[in-house]
Each structure stands twice: as structure tokens, then as C-alpha cells.
Scaffold this active site. Sequence first.
Site, PDB file in Angstrom:
ATOM      1  N   SER A   1      50.055  -1.621  57.010  1.00 36.39           N
ATOM      2  CA  SER A   1      51.391  -1.077  57.157  1.00 36.39           C
ATOM      3  C   SER A   1      51.502  -0.232  58.420  1.00 36.39           C
ATOM      4  O   SER A   1      51.294  -0.753  59.518  1.00 36.39           O
ATOM      5  CB  SER A   1      51.734  -0.267  55.895  1.00 36.39           C
ATOM      6  OG  SER A   1      53.104   0.006  55.845  1.00 36.39           O
TER       7      SER A   1
ATOM      8  N   ASP B   1      55.628 -10.644  51.855  1.00 38.48           N
ATOM      9  CA  ASP B   1      56.059  -9.288  52.176  1.00 38.48           C
ATOM     10  C   ASP B   1      57.307  -9.359  53.035  1.00 38.48           C
ATOM     11  O   ASP B   1      57.305 -10.000  54.087  1.00 38.48           O
ATOM     12  CB  ASP B   1      54.938  -8.550  52.913  1.00 38.48           C
ATOM     13  CG  ASP B   1      55.374  -7.184  53.406  1.00 38.48           C
ATOM     14  OD1 ASP B   1      56.234  -6.563  52.754  1.00 38.48           O
ATOM     15  OD2 ASP B   1      54.834  -6.726  54.432  1.00 38.48           O
TER      16      ASP B   1
ATOM     17  N   HIS C   1      52.831  -6.950  50.384  1.00 37.51           N
ATOM     18  CA  HIS C   1      52.538  -6.003  51.464  1.00 37.51           C
ATOM     19  C   HIS C   1      51.090  -5.526  51.455  1.00 37.51           C
ATOM     20  O   HIS C   1      50.501  -5.291  52.502  1.00 37.51           O
ATOM     21  CB  HIS C   1      53.489  -4.815  51.334  1.00 37.51           C
ATOM     22  CG  HIS C   1      53.506  -3.907  52.515  1.00 37.51           C
ATOM     23  ND1 HIS C   1      53.856  -4.329  53.781  1.00 37.51           N
ATOM     24  CD2 HIS C   1      53.222  -2.584  52.644  1.00 37.51           C
ATOM     25  CE1 HIS C   1      53.790  -3.308  54.627  1.00 37.51           C
ATOM     26  NE2 HIS C   1      53.403  -2.241  53.957  1.00 37.51           N
TER      27      HIS C   1
END
Length: 440
Positions: free
Chosen positions: A127, A364, A417
Site C-alpha cells: 500500500s 484490489d 489489497h
Amino acid sequence: MRRIFSTTSLFLREIHPKIPWFCGLMADLDALASTAFVYEHGPFNFEEGKPNGSLPILHLNPYSWSKVSNIIYLDSPCGVGMSYSKNQSKYINDDLQTAADTHNFLLKWFQLYPEFVNNPFYIAGESYAGIYVPTLSAEVVKGIKAAQNPIINFKGYLIGNGVSHTKFEGWSALVPFAHGMGLVSDDMKLNVLARGIIKIRSGSCSISTDKIDQALSGLNIYGILDACYHDPTSDQHTERNTTSNLPISFQQLGATERPLKVRKRMFGRAWPLWAFEKDGNFPSWPELALQGSVPCVNDEVATAWLNDESVRKSIHAEPKSIAGPWEICSDRLDYRYGAGSMLPYHKNLTIQGYRALIYSGDHDMCVPFTGTQAWTRSLGYKIIDEWRSWVSNHQVAGYLQGYANNLTFLTIKGAGHTVPEYKPREALDFFTRWLDGKTV
């Protein structure tokens, strides 16, 4: 030594000199390192305690990355997770200062444990760590060139569903992703593209993008096949969005071998879908929650475990009275962007021979694989392993493209994710093969 990164001592593993040494900096502007340990590739799986709020039940994780590597989980920047400082000014931070602080931590750690300095060393994150990892890697390389002792045996880095601060993110990635997944119509896509891909919605463009917003509402942006949890006290708690809009049969697509369900909460895993990056202040998750823009909130297992005083004592963490309670997101940070595009970092590192694996869960929607695929290709490296599938447990697990200069882009089919949380077996497979220098 200042105890700024107090949580680094939480997850130090016994190190065998023949096992590659891997440092995982799984951090966002939240406690992503802690949650990576609890929910992703740590040594245990955490089963929800009964009754709710009681300590979770721990099981050995058969797909833990600690089976093939030794990992430091670092809550970073200072102030997230169980990291803290007695100097409040340390909570005012930015991308470059975070890299410098973390590099200083690594140097001091290896000074304390010089017997490990020759182990191959890797850095990884997910991320927003798409910023942390390249900037820290650059700091480590500068230290090596300056002959800073100890000399870290740095070999390369991994980034999962990571941001890049480039033009390839935002609408440029989202629109092709949503259209390709069948979430928006041809007309919606064409209307946006006809006005040009934009980063800030204004004027007539907002009409097209608002329609896309509406089409995607109710979906879990961190894993589009997942249901989205909503706090019953939230204004968002309506019959329409308490469950996924997707049929049960569609939600079951991409099922994998994992002992426990993926948690419904995906709060704090990255910045919000529409908060496009720019130089300046990074909005905190509590600020965004007040605006009503946080769609999924529930993190009971990690909260129960990491806030239990007996657990904190056992793992040598400071009590809540000193470090504060563990929270998935912190409101004590004042954090700013500032490192710019990551493409120069990736070029400089890979051209110097450092290995890079850039992987993406292909379901994601927060950091879609479409943007990551575009920026890796934009580096202009020669393709040496043309787009192909890769296999785990005799099944197609995703696709990859290999480039010159030790750069690999890899997708994981059906993952959201946080890839190891969704696809633990597959994640351990590609991680092991990549560390060993084998073909994924």
C-alpha cells in the site's frame, strides 16, 4: 537509543545464518506492520475469541513467510501501531524523514546484533509502503556507498499493491480496472475518457465520475468480491450496503486455501479511493471518518490481542500507559507527502542491480493492478519474460511479466489489497521462489 520504533522488537524471529534475512516494513499511515503480523503472513492465525472482545485463539499459520525467512515487522512512521516517542515533535513527519529514521533504526539494530549483518537483506511493504520501500532502499544504498557501519547486505525489495505517486494512479488506473471487471458500463468509461482522465473532479467531468462513484458504491474497494462491513452506529448502515451487492456465487470465485475468513474490516489499508496523492498534508483516517468517507470498519481481533496488557508484557511492548493503546489508525500524526514520483527511485535501484518484485492482487480497487502494470512498463526495460501465467498447487495463480534489470511485475488471481491475507498459499509460493532466485 531512542525507543521511537518500539514495536520492532515485537516480532524479531530467531535467525539461522543459512536462512535469507528479510525485513518486512509492512506499514501505511496506520498500524499495517502489526496487522500484517496478525492477519497476513505472521507465524500465527488469529481466530476470533468468544465472547466478542476476548483474547483470540492462536493457531500456527501453515503459510507464514517466517517459514522461509526471518522478518522484522516495523510499525512506521513513528506514532502508528505501538510505536511512540516521548518527543511529540516526532509525530510531525514526511516521506523522506521516515526513510531516514528507519535507516537509522536498521543501522542501530545491526550494531546491536552484528552476527546477522552478513545475511541477505530485503525490504518489503504494501500500500503506502510503495513510498516507504523505495525511499528506504535508497537510503540503505546511500549508506552502503558511504561505507556506513555496519554495511547492510541489501539485495532487493518487494512491494504489494503499492502506490507510486505517478500519473498512472487515480482515475487512470481505476476506470480501466472497473470497466474490465464489469463494474461500469462502456458508456461510463467512454464519457470519462472523452473528457480526459482527470485527478480532480470539476465541471462537466464530475457528471461522468459521479456515475462511476454510484456504480461502485457498496463494494469493498480493497477486495471487490468481499462483503463490506459497516458499523451499526454509522449513518452508512442501510439495508443496501450491509452486504455485498454481488451474488453469493460470484463472491465465492477465487476461493483459496486459508484457515480463517478474510476479515470484513479493511479500514486503514491505504488512503481513500478518491484522495489522490499530491505534495502536502496526508489526511488522517479519523479525519476522513468524520467526513463519512470510510466504508468498512471492524478490526476486533488485532485490537483485542494487542491491547491486552499480558500480551504486551509477553512480547516486550510498553504498556498502554506509556505507548498508548494499539489502534489500526492513529490521529496523533501530522504527516506530509514530499518524495515525489517513485519511478526515479525504482530506476536507480534496479539499474544498480537490486532485485525488485512488484506484485498486485488483481481484485484490489484501491490500488488497481492496471496502474501498477502501467508504471512498471513505463520504465522502458526490455521484456525478458513475456506475459504468462504462474502456477501454485497445480493451478493458475496469476500472471507475470519479467523485465531486464531484475524487475518483475506479478499478479495474484482473486486477491485483494493485502495479498497474503487473501491468498496465503499462493503468496508463500511466489515469495519463496523469488527469494531463492527461482522462476516464479
